[in-house]
Motif scaffolding. Structure first.
Motif, PDB file in Angstrom:
ATOM      1  N   GLN A  65      40.122  51.922  61.288  1.00 45.03           N
ATOM      2  CA  GLN A  65      40.469  50.585  61.291  1.00 45.03           C
ATOM      3  C   GLN A  65      39.797  49.708  62.642  1.00 45.03           C
ATOM      4  N   ALA A  66      39.606  51.055  63.193  1.00 47.64           N
ATOM      5  CA  ALA A  66      38.372  50.483  64.570  1.00 47.64           C
ATOM      6  C   ALA A  66      37.175  50.509  64.224  1.00 47.64           C
ATOM      7  N   MET A  71      34.555  48.527  66.344  1.00 50.70           N
ATOM      8  CA  MET A  71      34.880  49.223  67.938  1.00 50.70           C
ATOM      9  C   MET A  71      34.519  51.110  67.196  1.00 50.70           C
ATOM     10  N   PRO A  72      34.275  51.691  68.202  1.00 51.50           N
ATOM     11  CA  PRO A  72      33.472  52.939  68.239  1.00 51.50           C
ATOM     12  C   PRO A  72      34.516  54.407  67.476  1.00 51.50           C
ATOM     13  N   SER A  73      35.846  53.701  68.249  1.00 55.51           N
ATOM     14  CA  SER A  73      36.835  54.711  68.006  1.00 55.51           C
ATOM     15  C   SER A  73      38.197  54.015  67.482  1.00 55.51           C
ATOM     16  N   GLY A  74      39.573  54.300  67.799  1.00 60.29           N
ATOM     17  CA  GLY A  74      40.584  53.677  68.002  1.00 60.29           C
ATOM     18  C   GLY A  74      41.208  55.097  68.728  1.00 60.29           C
ATOM     19  N   LEU A 167      47.728  38.710  66.377  1.00 64.02           N
ATOM     20  CA  LEU A 167      48.750  39.298  65.819  1.00 64.02           C
ATOM     21  C   LEU A 167      48.226  39.479  64.447  1.00 64.02           C
ATOM     22  N   ASP A 168      47.248  39.086  63.938  1.00 64.30           N
ATOM     23  CA  ASP A 168      46.239  39.612  62.546  1.00 64.30           C
ATOM     24  C   ASP A 168      46.468  40.811  62.811  1.00 64.30           C
ATOM     25  N   ASP A 169      45.516  41.116  63.623  1.00 67.97           N
ATOM     26  CA  ASP A 169      44.991  42.037  63.901  1.00 67.97           C
ATOM     27  C   ASP A 169      46.158  43.770  64.505  1.00 67.97           C
ATOM     28  N   GLY A 170      46.466  43.053  64.701  1.00 66.54           N
ATOM     29  CA  GLY A 170      48.019  43.807  65.581  1.00 66.54           C
ATOM     30  C   GLY A 170      48.983  44.830  63.857  1.00 66.54           C
ATOM     31  N   VAL A 171      48.927  43.353  63.501  1.00 65.57           N
ATOM     32  CA  VAL A 171      49.844  43.488  62.361  1.00 65.57           C
ATOM     33  C   VAL A 171      49.495  44.253  61.573  1.00 65.57           C
ATOM     34  N   ALA A 172      47.865  44.395  61.430  1.00 65.40           N
ATOM     35  CA  ALA A 172      47.559  44.565  59.969  1.00 65.40           C
ATOM     36  C   ALA A 172      46.983  46.560  60.388  1.00 65.40           C
ATOM     37  N   VAL A 173      47.061  47.333  61.839  1.00 66.26           N
ATOM     38  CA  VAL A 173      47.146  48.255  62.051  1.00 66.26           C
ATOM     39  C   VAL A 173      48.404  48.932  62.354  1.00 66.26           C
TER      40      VAL A 173
END
Length: 261
Positions: A65-66, A71-74, A167-173
């Motif tokens: 997801q990251a 982004m390089p990693s979660g 919120l969009d990214d947070g809810v998605a992951v």
């Protein structure tokens, strides 16, 4: 080598941090990061956190997801509670499973405060936080955080503070479900707390408690009491050392530490 300290001021930080961590000069420090002067970041990041207020309710993505978001990693992490005021709580997971739509609406309305599973904590408690876990650290807590070396956080709710939400990214992951990870409990000396995909973590009185060193050849030592000596020098509480598996490592008789690799 002894890692460098980086003080991070936070609105929820503290001004009464022990002198063991150095002169804070009246700053409201919430985090101390430990890192090396290397072009390539080390794979493990160690932090101390000090809270006077609740942190935001937040979530971290996994690696895939990251990377989808550039982004390089979660980020997966483990918390070890060093000190907690009476009644201090940590929020991990939700009281019941929430759909993405429910989580989004609850984050907007503030209802999420009552949907988070707030758990009372005390010194010696530890919790592994997998990516996707909705979580928050409460007030009156000092803890050590061992994590993937990543700085990626999506805030879902921040108690009315004037900071950006995601919120969009947070809810998605998010996986908004009750917390049930077995890598949690009350730590005992000489035991392994985490055997995870990104690091292992031990709570020890000396290196004899750790049966095997990592394939990477490096070990992170985070003293909680006493002194730890290595070929490169000594360290006490408030410091962090990265040593080779070939290094001579000695603990004082009163020493305890977290060891990660």
């Amino acid at each position: 080598m002894k890692l460098k300290k980086h003080l991070v001021d936070k609105p929820w930080g503290r001004t009464d941090i022990s002198a063991e961590f150095g002169n804070m000069s009246g700053r409201r420090v919430g985090e101390i990061w430990y890192s090396a002067d290397t072009e390539t970041p080390l794979p493990i990041l160690v932090k101390w956190l000090f809270t006077s207020e609740r942190l935001s309710i937040q979530v971290h993505p996994d690696d895939a997801q990251a990377q989808e978001r550039g982004m390089p990693s979660g980020k997966e992490e483990c918390w070890y509670v060093v000190d907690a005021e009476p009644g201090a709580v940590i929020g991990i997971g939700t009281k019941r499973p929430l759909s993405g739509e429910e989580l989004y609406a609850a984050s907007l309305s503030g209802e999420i405060e009552g949907l988070i599973d707030w758990k009372k904590v005390s010194a010696g408690d530890y919790f592994y936080i997998p990516a996707g876990t909705v979580h928050a650290i409460g007030a009156g807590i000092s803890l050590v955080e061992v994590q993937q070396y990543a700085d990626i956080t999506y805030r879902l709710y921040d108690y009315g503070r004037d900071r950006e939400l995601h919120l969009d990214d947070g809810v998605a992951v998010s996986s908004a479900t009750p917390y049930a990870d077995a890598r949690s409990g009350q730590a005992s000396l000489g035991t392994q707390l985490v055997d995870g995909p990104y690091f292992q973590l031990w709570h020890v009185r000396d290196m004899g408690d750790v049966p095997a060193f990592p394939h990477s050849g490096n070990v992170w030592i985070i003293p909680l009491s006493g002194q730890v000596q290595t070929d490169g020098g000594g360290a006490g509480k408030g410091e962090c050392i990265v040593a080779s598996d070939k290094a001579k490592i000695a603990f004082s008789s009163d020493a305890t530490a977290l060891v990660a690799f």
